[in-house]
Design an enzyme around this catalytic site. Structure first.
Site, mmCIF file in Angstrom:
data_model
loop_
_atom_site.group_PDB
_atom_site.id
_atom_site.type_symbol
_atom_site.label_atom_id
_atom_site.label_comp_id
_atom_site.label_asym_id
_atom_site.label_seq_id
_atom_site.Cartn_x
_atom_site.Cartn_y
_atom_site.Cartn_z
ATOM 1 N N CYS A 2 0.794 -1.148 0.111
ATOM 2 C CA CYS A 2 0.011 -0.067 -0.035
ATOM 3 C C CYS A 2 0.909 1.168 0.134
ATOM 4 C CB CYS A 2 -0.883 0.200 1.279
ATOM 5 S SG CYS A 2 -1.595 -1.498 1.332
ATOM 6 N N ARG A 27 0.687 2.215 -5.949
ATOM 7 C CA ARG A 27 1.026 1.196 -5.030
ATOM 8 C C ARG A 27 -0.194 0.367 -4.415
ATOM 9 N NH1 ARG A 27 6.369 1.798 -2.560
ATOM 10 N NH2 ARG A 27 5.551 0.437 -0.839
ATOM 11 N N TRP A 75 -4.043 -1.706 -1.103
ATOM 12 C CA TRP A 75 -4.023 -2.651 -1.891
ATOM 13 C C TRP A 75 -4.291 -3.947 -0.997
ATOM 14 C CZ3 TRP A 75 -1.428 -7.421 -2.393
ATOM 15 C CH2 TRP A 75 -1.527 -8.150 -3.735
ATOM 16 N N ASN A 101 1.343 -0.267 5.837
ATOM 17 C CA ASN A 101 1.575 -1.107 4.796
ATOM 18 C C ASN A 101 2.497 -2.142 4.910
ATOM 19 O OD1 ASN A 101 2.534 -1.834 2.214
ATOM 20 N ND2 ASN A 101 4.518 -0.460 2.180
ATOM 21 N N GLY A 102 1.998 -3.456 4.973
ATOM 22 C CA GLY A 102 2.512 -4.829 5.217
ATOM 23 C C GLY A 102 1.660 -5.889 5.706
ATOM 24 N N GLU A 469 7.885 -11.321 -21.998
ATOM 25 C CA GLU A 469 7.657 -9.943 -21.607
ATOM 26 C C GLU A 469 6.333 -9.395 -22.221
ATOM 27 O OE1 GLU A 469 8.240 -8.119 -19.017
ATOM 28 O OE2 GLU A 469 8.085 -6.224 -19.576
ATOM 29 N N LYS A 473 3.035 -8.026 -20.521
ATOM 30 C CA LYS A 473 2.705 -6.690 -20.515
ATOM 31 C C LYS A 473 1.174 -6.761 -21.088
ATOM 32 C CE LYS A 473 4.769 -4.992 -18.929
ATOM 33 N NZ LYS A 473 6.022 -4.911 -18.226
ATOM 34 N N GLU A 476 -1.403 -7.792 -18.159
ATOM 35 C CA GLU A 476 -1.592 -7.018 -17.003
ATOM 36 C C GLU A 476 -2.270 -5.860 -17.210
ATOM 37 O OE1 GLU A 476 1.712 -5.835 -14.586
ATOM 38 O OE2 GLU A 476 2.988 -5.392 -16.325
ATOM 39 N N HIS A 492 4.699 -28.996 -29.502
ATOM 40 C CA HIS A 492 4.608 -29.935 -28.531
ATOM 41 C C HIS A 492 3.508 -29.731 -27.599
ATOM 42 C CE1 HIS A 492 8.724 -31.415 -29.128
ATOM 43 N NE2 HIS A 492 9.019 -30.226 -29.341
ATOM 44 N N LYS A 588 2.257 -1.510 -8.090
ATOM 45 C CA LYS A 588 3.772 -1.438 -8.590
ATOM 46 C C LYS A 588 4.728 -2.096 -7.856
ATOM 47 C CE LYS A 588 6.746 0.698 -11.507
ATOM 48 N NZ LYS A 588 6.873 0.184 -12.693
#
Ligand code: AGP
Length: 593
Positions: A2, A27, A75, A101-102, A469, A473, A476, A492, A588
């Site tokens: 957060c 965040r 978040w 935050n945590g 990548e 991108k 997300e 395969h 982020k």
């Protein structure tokens, strides 16, 4: 994961906290809230679910008065996205307010203990135990700072929190353990935040808190700050550092989104990845070559850059790097010894999985090097040597310019390991061409992707990580399912998923992989796939060609190939009406495990 910010000073606190929340919104953006000391002696809380702008339109953060306050953008981890679970949280009487935050790992035991002492809880969060613990200390007659230090000593897990108390209206306390926290030191004002971006407009002076440290800030009768080791309760001395970033680097300017701004900066910013201290670069490269085992640990996009780094090191310096996903590193950590080197690669320098690897490596006596963007971040501070990305603040949740600069740093390092230097001047021009040449085609393609459920990205050799990548991108930010894979692996199994019109992005640079990769594309085309070829020349098998500039050294193609894929993801997200800067469910920096 957060964002938190606190302010103590002479400016109207509501405005400072509101702009701080906007700067930290990358965040987390499930909910947000603010606590201020109003009228000199009462804590007022304003909070709700939604993004900062949405909440502000009804609750008007700007109008909050006073000169001391704390704020949070969430978040969610423990407890759903509801108004009661939004921060700040308060003690029973509402006199103590906290933003956190945590994750407090022992919150259940603490809740039980506090309940038995008569405390009632209003949310389902782990964080809410903190104001109640502080309240207990105050009830026992401790001054505010000691009550906060006492609360810290009882918490297990990761935390960065800020606390206000109505009984101490000109004080602000903050503490950190495994979650970032920086104190901004202005003239007669203090800021405390998860990163420096919210206070760059006001001060460049900062103190970085380490794990196990707390700060007490006071405004009345002169401005004062004291730092503590909260385990021993002892006061400690801390140095003030100068931050090099400017406030304008962290603003959108003329662009609609940070992501687009950050992509468009790449031709210029990429060259800055070469601004390294020669000695550190040489020593770093030597350390890699000398290490019995050289591990690289990273997550997400940083992991993809590390895979390209591995290919370059092998080719240029005949050195095998063991690239491991940070979240899976525990499985490899048994092979760590004091002869190992662990290279942590991270834009934020705060990713919890990466930090876990560093701690495991330290415990085994291994050396720690890192490649990070954020100077002074935890990864940076835990490392013996650091190479910086030098790409400036990256605000969009999707990593773009930092990926390119990670490639830049790996490229410099691999050449340095070979005893050679590399010049990026021309590459800047090629990146610019990569941006300009395909834009209109990519906008059109994004219109088509709007209606697609699945996209495949294929690449061979060093282009395989770029395929990973490209897929990450797209997933997300546009929420289209995408898969990146080694082109030769399609036959395969995954080939079964190809049907008429399925888009397949084929990375097809003119290197030793060209013919094999093209054949893999042709196999998919024969099953109905639409082939979007990314290469220097058009080919009859491509349904659409994304043009790459021709470059002398084929080693650099992964850098150039990245550009159209980033733009494709961006335009697809916009086409689908998604906010590319704030994709759902993500944030982020991922400071949880
Ligand atoms: C990339 O677009 C993502 N947002 C994510 O995968 C990110 O790269 C990952 O969380 C690692 O972050 P870091 O580089 O800050 O450690």
């Amino acid at each position: 994961m957060c964002g938190i910010i606190g302010y103590l000073g002479f400016r109207p606190v509501g405005k400072i906290l509101h702009s701080g929340l906007k700067a930290l919104e990358y965040r987390g953006y499930d909910s947000a809230g603010v606590a201020v000391i109003e009228g000199g002696a009462a804590v007022r809380i304003v909070k709700d679910t939604g993004k900062v702008d949405e909440i502000n339109s009804s609750l008007k953060f700007d109008s909050l008065e006073g000169h001391a306050g704390i704020a949070h953008t969430r978040w969610a981890t423990h407890g759903g996205v509801t108004q009661p679970n939004a921060h700040p949280h308060v003690s029973c009487g509402g006199a103590v307010a906290v933003v956190h935050n945590g994750i407090i790992e022992n919150y259940k035991e603490l809740r039980e203990d506090l309940r038995s002492k008569g405390h009632a809880f209003a949310s389902q969060t782990d964080s809410e135990v903190i104001p109640h613990l502080i309240e207990e200390g105050l009830k026992a007659g401790l001054p505010f700072d000691k009550a906060v230090l006492g609360a810290c000593a009882r918490l297990k897990g990761s935390f960065a929190f800020l606390a206000l108390s109505s009984a101490n209206p000109s004080e602000l306390m903050a503490a950190r353990n495994e979650s970032p926290l920086i104190v901004g030191v202005g003239d007669n004002e203090f800021f405390v935040a998860s990163d420096c971006i919210p206070f760059l407009d006001y001060t460049k002076k900062a103190v970085f808190l380490n794990d196990g440290e707390a700060v007490w800030l006071k405004a009345e009768g002169g401005f004062e700050m004291k730092f503590f080791d909260f385990k021993s309760g002892r006061q400690i001395m801390k140095e003030i550092s100068e931050i090099k970033w400017s406030a304008s680097q962290a603003q959108k300017g003329e662009f609609e989104h940070f992501m687009l701004k950050e992509i468009m900066e790449e031709p210029f910013v990429f060259k800055q990845s070469a601004f390294q201290d020669e000695l550190v670069l040489k020593d770093f490269a030597k350390g890699v070559l000398d290490a019995k085992d050289a591990f690289v640990v990273a997550s997400g996009t940083s992991f993809h850059a590390s895979l390209v780094g591995r290919a370059w090191f092998k080719k240029l310096a005949a050195k095998d790097l063991k690239v491991v996903l940070a979240s899976e590193f525990a499985l490899d950590s048994e092979s760590l010894s004091k002869d190992s080197l662990v290279i942590a690669v991270s834009q934020s320098g705060e990713t919890a999985d990466v930090l876990d690897c560093i701690r495991a490596a330290k415990a085994a006596g291994a050396r720690i090097f890192s490649i990070v963007n954020v100077v002074g971040s935890t990864v940076d501070r835990l490392s013996e040597k650091t190479l910086y990305l030098n790409c400036g603040p990256e605000v969009g949740v999707a990593a773009t310019k930092s990926f390119l600069n990670q490639l830049g740093v790996f490229c410099l390092l691999a050449f340095a390991a070979k005893g050679e230097k590399v010049d990026f001047a021309e590459l800047g021009v090629f990146i610019e061409q990569g941006l300009e040449w395909n834009r209109e085609k990519l906008k059109e393609l994004a219109k088509e992707f709007k209606f697609r459920d699945n996209v495949y990205f294929l690449g061979r050799g060093a282009s395989y990580p770029i395929a990973l990548e490209g897929a990450l991108k797209l997933k997300e930010i546009s929420y289209i399912h995408a898969e990146g894979m080694p082109a030769g692996e399609l036959k395969h199994g995954t080939l079964a998923l190809i049907e008429k019109g399925t888009p397949v992005v084929l990375l097809n640079p003119p290197d030793s992989s060209f013919t094999h990769a093209l054949n893999n594309g042709i196999e998919a085309k024969a099953r109905g796939a639409k082939i979007i070829g990314v290469g220097v020349e058009n080919n009859e098998n491509y349904d659409l060609w994304l043009q790459l500039p021709k470059i002398e050294n084929p080693l650099f193609y992964p850098i150039i190939e990245t550009i159209p894929l980033q733009l494709l993801a961006y335009y697809s997200a916009v086409e689908r009406g998604r906010d590319p800067d704030k994709p759902r469910n993500l944030a982020k920096s991922v400071t949880v495990r």
